[in-house]
Design an enzyme around this catalytic site. Structure first.
Site, PDB file in Angstrom:
ATOM      1  N   CYS A  70       1.396   0.103   9.730  1.00  0.00           N
ATOM      2  CA  CYS A  70       0.259  -0.764   9.405  1.00  0.00           C
ATOM      3  C   CYS A  70      -1.047  -0.148   9.921  1.00  0.00           C
ATOM      4  O   CYS A  70      -1.485   0.866   9.406  1.00  0.00           O
ATOM      5  CB  CYS A  70       0.509  -2.171   9.961  1.00  0.00           C
ATOM      6  SG  CYS A  70      -0.519  -3.451   9.187  1.00  0.00           S
ATOM      7  N   HIS A 178       6.340  -3.459   8.276  1.00  0.00           N
ATOM      8  CA  HIS A 178       6.659  -3.418   9.709  1.00  0.00           C
ATOM      9  C   HIS A 178       8.167  -3.350   9.952  1.00  0.00           C
ATOM     10  O   HIS A 178       8.818  -4.402  10.092  1.00  0.00           O
ATOM     11  CB  HIS A 178       6.116  -4.674  10.395  1.00  0.00           C
ATOM     12  CG  HIS A 178       4.634  -4.730  10.515  1.00  0.00           C
ATOM     13  ND1 HIS A 178       3.965  -4.327  11.658  1.00  0.00           N
ATOM     14  CD2 HIS A 178       3.674  -5.136   9.642  1.00  0.00           C
ATOM     15  CE1 HIS A 178       2.653  -4.494  11.492  1.00  0.00           C
ATOM     16  NE2 HIS A 178       2.455  -4.973  10.278  1.00  0.00           N
ATOM     17  N   GLU A 180       9.627  -2.643  12.672  1.00  0.00           N
ATOM     18  CA  GLU A 180       9.920  -3.171  14.008  1.00  0.00           C
ATOM     19  C   GLU A 180      10.043  -4.690  14.004  1.00  0.00           C
ATOM     20  O   GLU A 180      10.548  -5.269  14.970  1.00  0.00           O
ATOM     21  CB  GLU A 180       8.840  -2.719  15.009  1.00  0.00           C
ATOM     22  CG  GLU A 180       7.538  -3.492  14.967  1.00  0.00           C
ATOM     23  CD  GLU A 180       6.619  -3.121  13.803  1.00  0.00           C
ATOM     24  OE1 GLU A 180       5.512  -3.690  13.725  1.00  0.00           O
ATOM     25  OE2 GLU A 180       7.004  -2.261  12.980  1.00  0.00           O
TER      26      GLU A 180
END
Length: 211
Positions: A70, A178, A180
């Site tokens: 991002c 994302h 994660e």
């Protein structure tokens, strides 16, 4: 990002301050999402002048894995570590939802745990995720298999549905979704964990010697 590496991947991880003068002790560099310097000027435009970015460039040149997610992707673009630029989302609105990605290239240090063309569910959360580059750059990305992830249903207007690209050497990845935030089923998806597992697997195969 810290939680994903420490608690889900089970590997060592440390925070590094923006004025760090060396990253030599680290095997890989992760630039997380967020709003660096409030996203003034352009997303990542100020952060790319941080002292630590000189060290990130050195790490990339040395072949270490560098992942920008991002805002981290935007910083890598601004720093010239990846080609192209990021524009406002096509609908001019902030987008926050889980979307489907296609793994366009699974033969990299970031994607080797995925299947070719595997569809994975990864969240996005951005207002400037509309990837753009000129025709020559796009041709190079395609010819060199540098497009690693593509949106199934493009949420932001990105060229060629691009969600993530690597550098030509294959050790720097920038992606808007994302991974994660998708490392455990309790989060709605664990599909992002394979990306981090891919990095560790390849690094160990290349660097760990066993007798």
């Amino acid at each position: 990002m810290y939680h994903a590496i420490k608690d889900e991947l089970g590997e060592e991880v440390e925070y590094v301050w923006h004025d760090a003068k060396s990253l030599d002790e680290y095997d890989g560099i992760l630039l997380p999402g967020g709003f660096s310097y409030g996203d003034y000027l352009r997303s990542g435009a100020i952060a790319r002048f941080s002292n630590v970015m000189d060290e990130v460039k050195k790490a990339a040149a040395a072949g270490k894995p560098v992942l920008g997610v991002c805002n981290g992707f935007q910083i890598l673009l601004e720093a010239g570590l990846l080609p192209g630029a990021m524009r406002r989302n096509e609908n001019l609105k902030f987008i926050c939802k889980t979307i489907n990605l296609k793994v366009a290239n699974n033969e990299t240090m970031f994607t080797n745990a995925y299947g070719k063309d595997e569809i994975i569910a990864i969240p996005v959360a951005h207002g400037e995720g509309n990837y753009y580059c000129d025709e020559q750059t796009l041709q190079q990305l395609v010819e060199n298999n540098q497009i690693l992830f593509q949106y199934e249903d493009n949420p932001n207007g990105s060229l060629q549905n691009i969600a993530g690209i690597s550098n030509e050497a294959g050790n720097v990845l920038g992606m808007m979704p994302h991974p994660e935030r998708a490392v455990s089923d309790i989060l709605g998806s664990a599909d992002g964990l394979k990306l981090f597992q891919s990095i560790v697997k390849q690094w160990r195969e290349q660097n760990v010697v066993t007798s």
